[in-house]
Design an enzyme around this catalytic site. Structure first.
Site, PDB file in Angstrom:
ATOM      1  N   ALA A  37      -3.862   5.354   3.214  1.00 35.24           N
ATOM      2  CA  ALA A  37      -4.705   4.303   3.612  1.00 35.24           C
ATOM      3  C   ALA A  37      -4.394   3.771   5.090  1.00 35.24           C
ATOM      4  O   ALA A  37      -3.482   4.262   5.628  1.00 35.24           O
ATOM      5  CB  ALA A  37      -4.374   3.050   2.655  1.00 35.24           C
ATOM      6  N   MET A  38      -5.007   2.747   5.663  1.00 28.04           N
ATOM      7  CA  MET A  38      -4.972   2.194   7.006  1.00 28.04           C
ATOM      8  C   MET A  38      -5.136   0.770   6.979  1.00 28.04           C
ATOM      9  O   MET A  38      -6.074   0.440   6.410  1.00 28.04           O
ATOM     10  CB  MET A  38      -5.660   3.134   8.119  1.00 28.04           C
ATOM     11  CG  MET A  38      -5.360   2.779   9.351  1.00 28.04           C
ATOM     12  SD  MET A  38      -3.727   2.959   9.878  1.00 28.04           S
ATOM     13  CE  MET A  38      -3.391   4.435   9.802  1.00 28.04           C
ATOM     14  N   GLU A  39      -4.122   0.136   7.575  1.00 25.76           N
ATOM     15  CA  GLU A  39      -4.203  -1.459   7.399  1.00 25.76           C
ATOM     16  C   GLU A  39      -5.136  -2.112   8.495  1.00 25.76           C
ATOM     17  O   GLU A  39      -4.750  -2.984   8.899  1.00 25.76           O
ATOM     18  CB  GLU A  39      -2.882  -1.789   7.211  1.00 25.76           C
ATOM     19  CG  GLU A  39      -1.988  -1.643   8.710  1.00 25.76           C
ATOM     20  CD  GLU A  39      -1.286  -0.477   8.894  1.00 25.76           C
ATOM     21  OE1 GLU A  39      -0.599  -0.008   9.734  1.00 25.76           O
ATOM     22  OE2 GLU A  39      -1.547   0.314   7.913  1.00 25.76           O
ATOM     23  N   GLU A  49       6.269  -0.510   8.569  1.00 26.10           N
ATOM     24  CA  GLU A  49       6.314   0.216   7.367  1.00 26.10           C
ATOM     25  C   GLU A  49       7.425  -0.159   6.217  1.00 26.10           C
ATOM     26  O   GLU A  49       7.045  -0.119   5.149  1.00 26.10           O
ATOM     27  CB  GLU A  49       6.331   1.970   7.562  1.00 26.10           C
ATOM     28  CG  GLU A  49       5.196   2.163   8.636  1.00 26.10           C
ATOM     29  CD  GLU A  49       3.834   1.983   7.945  1.00 26.10           C
ATOM     30  OE1 GLU A  49       3.736   1.602   6.830  1.00 26.10           O
ATOM     31  OE2 GLU A  49       2.707   1.984   8.598  1.00 26.10           O
ATOM     32  N   HIS A 106       0.786  -5.411   5.504  1.00 30.70           N
ATOM     33  CA  HIS A 106       0.687  -5.001   6.919  1.00 30.70           C
ATOM     34  C   HIS A 106      -0.404  -6.120   7.668  1.00 30.70           C
ATOM     35  O   HIS A 106      -0.285  -6.149   8.899  1.00 30.70           O
ATOM     36  CB  HIS A 106       0.011  -3.680   7.221  1.00 30.70           C
ATOM     37  CG  HIS A 106       0.987  -2.431   7.127  1.00 30.70           C
ATOM     38  ND1 HIS A 106       1.902  -2.490   7.805  1.00 30.70           N
ATOM     39  CD2 HIS A 106       0.789  -1.544   6.592  1.00 30.70           C
ATOM     40  CE1 HIS A 106       2.727  -1.569   7.481  1.00 30.70           C
ATOM     41  NE2 HIS A 106       1.918  -0.764   6.691  1.00 30.70           N
ATOM     42  N   GLU A 112      -0.688  -2.456   2.014  1.00 34.85           N
ATOM     43  CA  GLU A 112      -1.708  -2.400   3.238  1.00 34.85           C
ATOM     44  C   GLU A 112      -2.005  -3.915   3.448  1.00 34.85           C
ATOM     45  O   GLU A 112      -2.068  -4.233   4.604  1.00 34.85           O
ATOM     46  CB  GLU A 112      -3.073  -1.566   2.907  1.00 34.85           C
ATOM     47  CG  GLU A 112      -2.938  -0.134   2.682  1.00 34.85           C
ATOM     48  CD  GLU A 112      -1.902   0.309   3.729  1.00 34.85           C
ATOM     49  OE1 GLU A 112      -2.076   0.334   4.928  1.00 34.85           O
ATOM     50  OE2 GLU A 112      -1.395   1.389   3.312  1.00 34.85           O
TER      51      GLU A 112
END
Length: 851
Positions: free
Chosen positions: A307-309, A365, A346, A343
């Site tokens: 996943a990417m925030e 992180e 973040h 996520e």
């Protein structure tokens, strides 16, 4: 029955109230959003002091120019329909994208050169404007640096004085190959924004972005912020955020077979076959995190990492987010909840607040990991993951010096278990500097001093308690005792204070034993004198519930790892598993299985393995029978931890040859093959598929392969992909490895994990090692560090060490450099450990099975 029914109704009512309250809270917070944003102290744009006009550092941008805002136009040249042309192999679809950008920046030091980042882009038409005079400035040259810095150098005819300027550029590039012909998405963290448009691609260079996406009428575009106007494609980013979270844009099919749909106006999940579970997680976590951002979330067919925030638009790998009742494992909910929590955390730390440089990525992180467990307290796995990697001399501090993290490869290497998992116990370390039981003059320490010992040195301590003499001391814990310790051990008073706390230590009623680090709240291991160990292990056999559940697992973990470091005898570690014959709880079994996996990896190619299997078969028999009524009827218990333990019971029983388990797996899989109706419970599919394929031959393997190819369910495909690696037929494993070279069969993002699955199989380990060396350029495109760790996990001979060193010298390792160095160190540890312990271990297992 009536009492249970009443509790269920109360629980249901409470859940409804919670959900309604969550949604009401979200609506309220949306109204208050702008007010809240102003109180959160977002990281401001930098104001860099500077006094010289010298060249830039080797890998870092100079601090003489400060970006303030970007105007970006992007056009991916994707078609919404594929035009089939007879006798033409390539359809009309292209991977081209074009665009232009203008960055407005402030000059704080006189210079004749503009440095920014650009990678894999063709850049043209540079225009530099003096915003103070509204005049163009002459450009004498444009230079791409052919080195890992990815610098784009704009040389000027005149000097930039202090003031405001802009740089406009046109650019074009190619999208990476993608499985979905109608979908394009950016994934720019940590150093790939420069592949989308020329930019100041460092986290401290925060700015405001105004993005326009040009696309076809029958496609859809989304970005980080709310679209500015219903009929335009302009996304106005109203607050500052780091360029590494800039933009996600895609185009989607809108014909009759389109499965993608919008669900809610504020939480716009655009995912196929969406259940309400991920949406519920978002609502609850948004309330827990106190603030609200207008947020879209999307599941993509391909994405690495999971996943990417991205600010306002979180992307997920499809298989890690989607949940479908009746198909997905119930345990998959745990992963979904954890990932969403991570996520969304973040959105505050990482996006709103940003670390200055990648050496402090643990602040991003680690915080997100900590907050995900604040919402979901299942922490044992991360603790042990960090312990394992941090016990190597090749580990790294949470916050290494900036000069050690410069290149893209070095930045990517920071995204490891230390960064993600070690921070979990950081808070417990800090608070003990102000512990109420500690004498003020001895325990109150400068906060930065305590943080330095935690963040700027590698490793963790082992605390040794001698219950006979009363001595307590600590040392740096390393698997390889010949490695030089870099652990300064500045925090000794802190551990003294920790043991003064009655909540951190238990003593038996008759004074026979002492147990420290109760419930494993501290980031350290504990060793005892032999007499205390013997008494603790006797307690586990006679009445294990006198020891807290977390510590029943931790005692096993500490014993095995202390034995690996030669601080305990290996027989004592093995003795710690004797009580498992009557243990039904998950944590002790998880700890035992994880640690015995090392024994299996070291010995499943030797004569030790037979007696070891016989011992494990008898130890797990009681656990398997505990779940047998559930398993035989393809059911699972309601308790979440027991669901995990049921899988362990099946895996351990079948893999160690318990006849009733082997028969169960064969029969359940055969029923599916014969009836084409899969009645295996989703929780149990992964382990039963694997065992059935392992016991079977070509027929079972090809059935699983055909199901893998034809299934449209992400969860089912993942379980089948793992099961295909379980066959003991070497020729089938070789064929499966060859399939990983064809993205039509195995997606590129799945190559590393597929090869690792095969390497986990004793029949496939050597095949996998030879395969990655023969095809390193292709297979290393995914996750090369994970690939190296998995394929080398059995290495325990001098020949394997020499092959690994030769590999390190002969290949371009890139992001896998640190992983290979750790593999070399681990192999050296393995060689020494096996030579010293093989005979002792063989004797122990033979003696135990003869009783």
């Amino acid at each position: 029955m009536a009492k249970n029914l009443y509790i269920s109704k109360v629980a249901a009512a409470a859940f409804i109230v919670l959900t309604v309250s969550s949604i009401a809270g979200i609506v309220t917070m949306i109204i208050l959003y702008k007010t809240q944003i102003s109180t959160m102290n977002p990281t401001p744009r930098p104001t860099f002091p500077s006094t010289t006009m010298g060249p830039p550092p080797v890998m870092r941008l100079p601090r003489n120019l400060i970006p303030e805002s970007y105007e970006i136009f992007l056009q991916p040249h994707l078609y919404s329909k594929i035009i089939e042309v007879v006798n033409v192999t390539s359809p009309n679809q292209t991977l081209l994208f074009t665009g232009n950008s203008t960055v407005n920046f402030h000059c704080v030091e006189r210079t004749r050169t503009i440095y920014l980042h650009s990678k894999d882009l063709t850049v043209s038409n540079p225009v530099v404007m003096n915003k103070n005079t509204n005049k163009k400035m002459g450009v004498s040259a444009v230079k791409h640096h052919e080195d890992p810095s990815n610098f784009l150098e704009i040389q000027l005819n005149d000097i930039l004085e202090q003031g405001n300027y802009s740089l406009s550029l046109a650019f074009k590039g190619e999208l990476s190959e993608y499985n979905e012909a109608f979908l394009a998405a950016t994934n720019v963290a940590p150093t790939d924004a420069r592949r989308v448009f020329p930019c100041f691609d460092e986290p401290e260079m925060k700015a405001v972005f105004h993005v326009t996406i040009i696309h076809r009428r029958d496609t859809t575009a989304l970005g980080n912020a709310k679209m500015h106007g219903e009929k335009t494609n302009f996304f106005n980013a109203s607050i500052q955020y780091t360029v590494t979270c800039l933009l996600v844009t895609w185009q989607l099919k809108t014909d009759s077979d389109n499965r993608i749909k919008d669900v809610l106006p504020y939480f716009g999940f655009l995912v196929p076959t969406l259940s309400m579970f991920p949406l519920m997680c978002v609502c609850i976590y948004m309330c827990v995190y106190i603030f609200v951002i207008l947020l879209d979330q999307i599941a993509l067919p391909d994405l690495n990492p999971s996943a990417m925030e991205n600010w306002g638009l979180v992307t997920y790998q499809e298989g890690d987010l989607l949940y479908e009742e009746g198909m997905s494992s119930l345990l998959h909910k745990e992963l979904i909840a954890n990932l969403i929590a991570h996520e969304l955390a973040h959105q505050w730390f990482g996006n709103l607040v940003t670390m200055k440089w990648w050496n402090d990525i643990w602040l991003n992180e680690g915080f997100a990991t900590y907050m995900s467990y604040y919402c979901k307290t299942f922490v044992a796995n991360d603790l042990h993951t960090a312990f394992k990697e941090d016990a190597l001399a090749s580990s790294h501090p949470l916050s290494p010096p900036q000069e050690d993290v410069q290149t893209t490869s070095e930045i990517m290497e920071m995204f490891d278990a230390i960064t993600y998992c070690k921070v979990e116990n950081q808070q417990s370390l800090a608070v003990y500097t102000h512990h109420p039981l500690c004498p003020q003059q001895r325990c109150v320490t400068q906060r930065h001093t305590v943080m330095d010992t935690w963040t700027k040195q590698i490793g963790y301590p082992v605390i040794t308690i001698n219950t006979t003499s009363g001595e307590i001391y600590q040392k740096h814990f390393l698997f390889n005792d010949s490695s030089e310790s870099r652990f300064v051990l500045k925090a000794q008073l802190m551990f003294y204070c920790r043991f003064r706390d009655s909540e951190k230590i238990i003593q038996s009623s008759n004074g026979e034993w002492i147990l420290a680090n109760v419930n494993c709240t501290g980031y350290y291991r504990v060793n005892y004198n032999q007499e205390n160990w013997d008494s603790l292990l006797t307690q586990l056999v006679t009445n294990p519930h006198r020891i807290p559940l977390m510590n029943r697992g931790q005692l096993i973990d500490d014993a095995f790892n202390l034995a690996r470091a030669k601080l305990l005898s290996v027989t004592l570690a093995l003795n710690s598993t004797r009580f498992l014959r009557t243990e039904h709880e998950y944590l002790p079994w998880e700890s035992a299985v994880r640690n015995l996996e090392y024994f299996i990896l070291m010995f499943d190619r030797s004569e030790v393995y037979g007696p070891m299997q016989a011992y494990l078969r008898e130890q797990v028999r009681g656990l398997y029978n505990f779940f047998r009524n559930y398993t035989d009827h393809s059911q699972v218990p309601k308790d979440h931890a027991l669901q995990h333990n049921q899988i362990i019971a099946i895996q351990m029983a079948c893999s160690n040859g318990l006849p009733e388990c082997m028969m169960m797996a064969k029969e359940m899989f055969a029923k599916w093959m014969n009836n084409d109706t899969n009645n295996i419970h989703p929780n149990l599919r992964s382990v039963i598929y694997c065992q059935a394929v392992a016991f079977g031959g070509r027929t079972e393997w090809e059935f699983a392969w055909n199901k893998f190819q034809s299934s449209s369910d992400t969860s089912e495909k993942e379980q089948l992909r793992g099961a295909l690696s379980c066959t003991k037929k070497i020729w089938l494993l070789s064929r499966y490895l060859e399939y990983t070279l064809n993205p039509e069969r195995i997606r590129l993002m799945d190559v590393a994990s597929t090869i690792n699955y095969i390497a986990r199989n004793v029949a496939g380990q050597a095949l996998a090692w030879n395969f990655i060396r023969a095809h390193w350029e292709y297979v290393s495109q995914g996750d090369p560090a994970m690939l190296i760790e998995g394929v080398t996990s059995r290495f325990s001979t001098q020949y394997e060490l020499e092959e690994l060193v030769r590999f390190a010298n002969d290949y371009d390792l890139g992001f896998a450099t640190r992983a290979v160095q750790q593999a070399i160190e681990q192999t050296q540890v393995n060689i020494q450990w096996v030579s010293e312990n093989k005979d002792i271990i063989l004797e122990w297992f033979e003696r135990e099975t003869a009783l």
